[in-house]
Design an enzyme around this catalytic site. Structure first.
Site, mmCIF file in Angstrom:
data_model
loop_
_atom_site.group_PDB
_atom_site.id
_atom_site.type_symbol
_atom_site.label_atom_id
_atom_site.label_comp_id
_atom_site.label_asym_id
_atom_site.label_seq_id
_atom_site.Cartn_x
_atom_site.Cartn_y
_atom_site.Cartn_z
ATOM 1 C CG ASP A 264 -20.308 -13.114 5.589
ATOM 2 O OD1 ASP A 264 -20.497 -12.204 4.763
ATOM 3 O OD2 ASP A 264 -20.009 -14.280 5.265
ATOM 4 C CE1 TYR B 98 -20.848 -19.703 3.158
ATOM 5 C CE2 TYR B 98 -21.257 -18.091 4.880
ATOM 6 C CZ TYR B 98 -20.547 -18.499 3.768
ATOM 7 O OH TYR B 98 -19.534 -17.720 3.280
ATOM 8 C CE LYS C 137 -20.827 -14.158 1.726
ATOM 9 N NZ LYS C 137 -20.964 -15.080 2.885
ATOM 10 C CG HIS D 219 -21.516 -17.205 -2.192
ATOM 11 N ND1 HIS D 219 -22.152 -17.910 -1.203
ATOM 12 C CD2 HIS D 219 -20.209 -17.187 -1.839
ATOM 13 C CE1 HIS D 219 -21.272 -18.301 -0.308
ATOM 14 N NE2 HIS D 219 -20.075 -17.876 -0.670
HETATM 15 P P1 NAD Z 1 -11.156 -18.241 9.014
HETATM 16 O O1 NAD Z 1 -9.942 -17.796 8.294
HETATM 17 O O2 NAD Z 1 -11.984 -17.271 9.732
HETATM 18 O O3 NAD Z 1 -10.648 -19.415 9.977
HETATM 19 C C1 NAD Z 1 -11.512 -20.140 10.773
HETATM 20 C C2 NAD Z 1 -10.717 -21.231 11.483
HETATM 21 O O4 NAD Z 1 -9.799 -20.654 12.399
HETATM 22 C C3 NAD Z 1 -11.612 -22.148 12.287
HETATM 23 O O5 NAD Z 1 -11.113 -23.467 12.111
HETATM 24 C C4 NAD Z 1 -11.415 -21.710 13.727
HETATM 25 O O6 NAD Z 1 -11.557 -22.780 14.623
HETATM 26 C C5 NAD Z 1 -9.997 -21.196 13.720
HETATM 27 N N1 NAD Z 1 -9.834 -20.091 14.693
HETATM 28 C C6 NAD Z 1 -10.549 -18.947 14.721
HETATM 29 N N2 NAD Z 1 -10.104 -18.129 15.678
HETATM 30 C C7 NAD Z 1 -9.082 -18.774 16.292
HETATM 31 C C8 NAD Z 1 -8.214 -18.419 17.354
HETATM 32 N N3 NAD Z 1 -8.295 -17.227 17.955
HETATM 33 N N4 NAD Z 1 -7.269 -19.320 17.720
HETATM 34 C C9 NAD Z 1 -7.171 -20.500 17.101
HETATM 35 N N5 NAD Z 1 -7.956 -20.901 16.071
HETATM 36 C C10 NAD Z 1 -8.903 -20.036 15.667
HETATM 37 O O7 NAD Z 1 -12.036 -19.069 7.911
HETATM 38 P P2 NAD Z 1 -13.505 -19.031 7.322
HETATM 39 O O8 NAD Z 1 -14.540 -19.333 8.355
HETATM 40 O O9 NAD Z 1 -13.488 -19.879 6.126
HETATM 41 O O10 NAD Z 1 -13.698 -17.517 6.841
HETATM 42 C C11 NAD Z 1 -14.348 -16.547 7.607
HETATM 43 C C12 NAD Z 1 -15.716 -16.216 7.066
HETATM 44 O O11 NAD Z 1 -15.642 -15.718 5.727
HETATM 45 C C13 NAD Z 1 -16.649 -17.433 6.927
HETATM 46 O O12 NAD Z 1 -17.130 -17.902 8.156
HETATM 47 C C14 NAD Z 1 -17.695 -16.899 5.997
HETATM 48 O O13 NAD Z 1 -18.613 -16.067 6.676
HETATM 49 C C15 NAD Z 1 -16.828 -16.110 5.014
HETATM 50 N N6 NAD Z 1 -16.434 -16.921 3.825
HETATM 51 C C16 NAD Z 1 -16.864 -16.502 2.603
HETATM 52 C C17 NAD Z 1 -16.513 -17.196 1.460
HETATM 53 C C18 NAD Z 1 -16.979 -16.701 0.129
HETATM 54 O O14 NAD Z 1 -16.859 -17.428 -0.866
HETATM 55 N N7 NAD Z 1 -17.518 -15.512 0.055
HETATM 56 C C19 NAD Z 1 -15.705 -18.356 1.535
HETATM 57 C C20 NAD Z 1 -15.275 -18.764 2.788
HETATM 58 C C21 NAD Z 1 -15.622 -18.032 3.929
#
Ligand code: NAD
Length: 284
Positions: A49, A54, A79, A112
Site C-alpha cells: 500500500d 507518501y 492513492k 485518498h
Molecule cells: P500502524 O498501525 O501500522 O503502526 C505502525 C507503528 O507500529 C510503527 O511505529 C511501527 O514501528 C510499530 N510496529 C509495527 N509492528 C510492530 C511490532 N510487531 N511490534 C512493535 N511495534 C510495531 O500505522 P500506519 O503505518 O499509520 O498504518 C498502516 C498503513 O496504513 C500505512 O503504512 C499506510 O500504508 C496506511 N495508511 C493509510 C492512511 C489513509 O489515510 N488511507 C492513513 C494512515 C496510514
C-alpha cells in the site's frame, strides 16, 4: 477461512486481494522504502500500500522490480493526492503514479481523502468528476479495482448518487480504539471491502495493558492481537513495520481467534476514539 498471508478476500468485481497488506506511510523514498518493501515480500507479503502523498512511489517501484516475485503475483495500491481531484487532474495524477512506480497497471487506485481543503466547498461535484476518471481508467484496464479512502457515510452516499461502478474498497481508520463498526457494517452491506489503516493504532497499541493481557493469554503479541481483531471483522489490515522480524510477526496471525471475553475487554479501548483526522475538518 483465511489461513495464510497469501490467502485473499474477493472484491465485488471478482478480483482477489491478499488479506493483509504492507503499509508504507512515512517510509522515506529511496533506500529505506526499497529495503522495507523487498523485505516485506521476502516475509511473504504480496500486497503493498502506497500513495502519491507518501512521496515514495519510485522506491516502491524499484522494490517491485528487485524483489524477485513476478509483478502479476503482487497486489499494488496507490492513492490520488488531495490536490488532484477532478476528471482531468485525476487522469494525469494516475499516469504520474504509474510512471513513478514504473508499472503499466495498478491493482487498486483509491481517492485518498473525500473532502480536501482545496475543494471542500464543492467536494461532492469534485468526487463525482474524479470517480468518472476512475471508472474510465478501470474500463480501460489500467487498474484492476477502484475505491475510496476515508469516505464516511455522507461522502460515500454522495458518490453513489452518480457512480456507474460501485467502489470495490474503502480504506478507513479502523482499530480497537476506533472500530467505526456502523460504517464497516454499511460498507459490508454494499459489498465494499473495508481496509484498516493504522491497525496497530500507529504504535499506540503497545501501551495498553489490556492488549498485552489478551496477547499473553493466547501466547501471541499485541501486534498479532490487533491484526487478528481486524481479520475477525472481515476487515483487511495494513500493518507497517520497517523491521523484518516484526513484518513476519505481524502476519503470523493464523491459527488463533479472539473469544467473546477478549473482545469485551478490548472494547474498553473505544473510550479513546480515533487518532486520525476527521475527513470534514482535516487541515489538508
Ligand atoms: P500502524 O498501525 O501500522 O503502526 C505502525 C507503528 O507500529 C510503527 O511505529 C511501527 O514501528 C510499530 N510496529 C509495527 N509492528 C510492530 C511490532 N510487531 N511490534 C512493535 N511495534 C510495531 O500505522 P500506519 O503505518 O499509520 O498504518 C498502516 C498503513 O496504513 C500505512 O503504512 C499506510 O500504508 C496506511 N495508511 C493509510 C492512511 C489513509 O489515510 N488511507 C492513513 C494512515 C496510514
Amino acid at each position: 477461512m483465511l489461513q495464510s498471508l497469501s490467502d485473499c478476500y474477493t472484491l465485488n468485481n471478482g478480483v482477489k486481494i491478499p488479506c493483509i497488506g504492507y503499509g508504507t506511510f512515512k517510509t522515506p523514498n529511496g533506500g529505506a522504502v526499497v529495503d522495507s518493501v523487498v523485505n516485506a515480500v521476502r516475509a511473504g507479503y504480496r500486497h503493498i500500500d502506497t500513495a502519491h502523498r507518501y512521496d515514495n512511489e519510485e522506491g516502491v517501484g524499484e522494490a517491485i522490480r528487485r524483489c524477485g516475485v513476478p509483478r502479476e503475483e503482487l497486489f499494488i495500491t496507490s492513492k490520488l493526492g488531495n490536490h488532484h481531484h477532478g476528471y482531468r487532474e485525476a487522469m494525469a495524477a494516475f499516469d504520474l503514479s504509474l510512471k513513478k512506480l514504473g508499472l503499466d497497471y495498478l491493482d487498486l487506485y483509491l481517492i485518498h481523502w473525500p473532502a480536501p481543503l482545496v475543494c471542500r466547498e464543492n467536494y461532492k461535484e469534485k468526487n463525482a468528476e474524479t470517480w468518472r476518471a476512475f471508472e474510465e481508467l478501470y474500463r480501460a484496464g489500467k487498474v484492476r479495482a477502484i475505491g475510496l479512502s476515508n469516505f464516511w457515510k455522507p461522502h460515500l452516499d454522495a458518490l453513489l448518487e452518480t457512480a456507474e461502478i460501485k467502489p470495490m474498497v474503502n480504506q478507513l481508520e479502523i482499530h480497537p480504539q476506533f472500530p467505526h463498526q456502523e460504517l464497516v457494517d454499511y460498507c459490508q452491506s454494499l459489498g465494499i471491502q473495508v481496509e484498516s489503516w493504522g491497525p496497530l493504532i500507529q504504535g499506540k497499541a503497545f501501551q495498553y495493558p489490556v492488549l498485552k493481557e489478551v496477547a499473553d493469554k493466547h501466547r501471541k503479541t499485541v501486534a498479532q492481537v490487533c491484526v487478528r481483531w481486524a481479520l475477525d471483522r472481515g476487515v483487511l489490515p495494513l500493518p507497517k513495520s520497517n523491521h523484518y522480524e516484526r513484518m513476519k510477526e505481524n502476519a503470523d496471525v493464523f491459527g488463533f481467534s479472539l473469544d467473546a471475553e477478549d473482545l469485551k475487554r478490548i472494547s474498553s479501548l473505544e473510550a479513546y476514539g480515533r487518532i486520525g483526522k476527521d475527513p470534514d475538518t482535516a487541515p489538508f
